[in-house]
Design a protein around this motif. Structure first.
Motif, PDB file in Angstrom:
ATOM      1  N   PRO A  23      24.437  16.184 -60.685  1.00  0.00           N
ATOM      2  CA  PRO A  23      23.863  15.043 -59.961  1.00  0.00           C
ATOM      3  C   PRO A  23      24.899  14.070 -59.394  1.00  0.00           C
ATOM      4  O   PRO A  23      24.725  13.557 -58.289  1.00  0.00           O
ATOM      5  CB  PRO A  23      22.986  14.348 -61.006  1.00  0.00           C
ATOM      6  N   THR A  24      25.971  13.832 -60.123  1.00  0.00           N
ATOM      7  CA  THR A  24      27.008  12.914 -59.621  1.00  0.00           C
ATOM      8  C   THR A  24      27.678  13.500 -58.388  1.00  0.00           C
ATOM      9  O   THR A  24      27.876  12.810 -57.387  1.00  0.00           O
ATOM     10  CB  THR A  24      28.055  12.625 -60.715  1.00  0.00           C
ATOM     11  N   ARG A  25      28.015  14.786 -58.437  1.00  0.00           N
ATOM     12  CA  ARG A  25      28.662  15.408 -57.282  1.00  0.00           C
ATOM     13  C   ARG A  25      27.717  15.466 -56.087  1.00  0.00           C
ATOM     14  O   ARG A  25      28.128  15.224 -54.953  1.00  0.00           O
ATOM     15  CB  ARG A  25      29.186  16.799 -57.653  1.00  0.00           C
ATOM     16  N   SER A  27      25.394  13.364 -55.463  1.00  0.00           N
ATOM     17  CA  SER A  27      25.347  11.986 -54.972  1.00  0.00           C
ATOM     18  C   SER A  27      26.570  11.663 -54.108  1.00  0.00           C
ATOM     19  O   SER A  27      26.459  11.013 -53.059  1.00  0.00           O
ATOM     20  CB  SER A  27      25.269  11.016 -56.156  1.00  0.00           C
ATOM     21  N   MET A  30      26.151  13.231 -50.783  1.00  0.00           N
ATOM     22  CA  MET A  30      25.190  12.451 -49.994  1.00  0.00           C
ATOM     23  C   MET A  30      25.861  11.217 -49.398  1.00  0.00           C
ATOM     24  O   MET A  30      25.614  10.874 -48.247  1.00  0.00           O
ATOM     25  CB  MET A  30      23.989  12.040 -50.856  1.00  0.00           C
ATOM     26  N   ARG A  31      26.717  10.571 -50.166  1.00  0.00           N
ATOM     27  CA  ARG A  31      27.420   9.378 -49.664  1.00  0.00           C
ATOM     28  C   ARG A  31      28.357   9.720 -48.505  1.00  0.00           C
ATOM     29  O   ARG A  31      28.619   8.888 -47.651  1.00  0.00           O
ATOM     30  CB  ARG A  31      28.230   8.726 -50.776  1.00  0.00           C
ATOM     31  N   ILE A  47      28.555   3.532 -58.772  1.00  0.00           N
ATOM     32  CA  ILE A  47      28.387   4.692 -59.652  1.00  0.00           C
ATOM     33  C   ILE A  47      28.864   4.279 -61.039  1.00  0.00           C
ATOM     34  O   ILE A  47      29.882   3.619 -61.197  1.00  0.00           O
ATOM     35  CB  ILE A  47      29.196   5.910 -59.140  1.00  0.00           C
TER      36      ILE A  47
END
Length: 112
Positions: A23-25, A27, A30-31, A47
């Motif tokens: 999920p962090t990657r 995200s 997406m950024r 984050i």
């Protein structure tokens, strides 16, 4: 698609999906989706991770070929590699087409 071609597609897509599976990657990708290069400091903003933690995630994405980085002064700026995203989309399109054909055959069978 022949079996060797299918095997090659799976082999090349697997690292991309593995990198995007966090999920962090996801995200971070997406950024960066607007095509603008960003520094680790910019990507860390908002984050709940340290810059060092974000940096580790960025390295995974870079090793998978999803991002590239460029040194600008003392910082690295990260940018999405459109070819990797296109390769991922293309793989999903192929899998989707296979499912569409399978469901169509099932529908035909059930309707008979």
């Amino acid at each position: 698609m022949s079996q060797p071609d299918a095997d090659l597609a799976v082999t090349s897509a697997a690292p991309l999906f593995a990198a995007l599976g966090d999920p962090t990657r996801l995200s971070l990708v997406m950024r960066l989706g607007d095509g603008q290069p960003r520094s680790i400091a910019e990507l860390s903003d908002g984050i709940d991770l340290t810059r060092q933690g974000v940096s580790k995630h960025l390295r995974v994405l870079e090793e998978a070929g999803i991002l590239s980085s460029e040194r600008v002064g003392r910082e690295s700026r990260f940018l999405i590699c459109p070819d990797a995203i296109e390769e991922t989309r293309s793989y999903l399109d192929r899998v989707s087409g296979q499912w569409d054909r399978t469901l169509s055959r099932l529908k035909t069978f059930v309707e008979k």
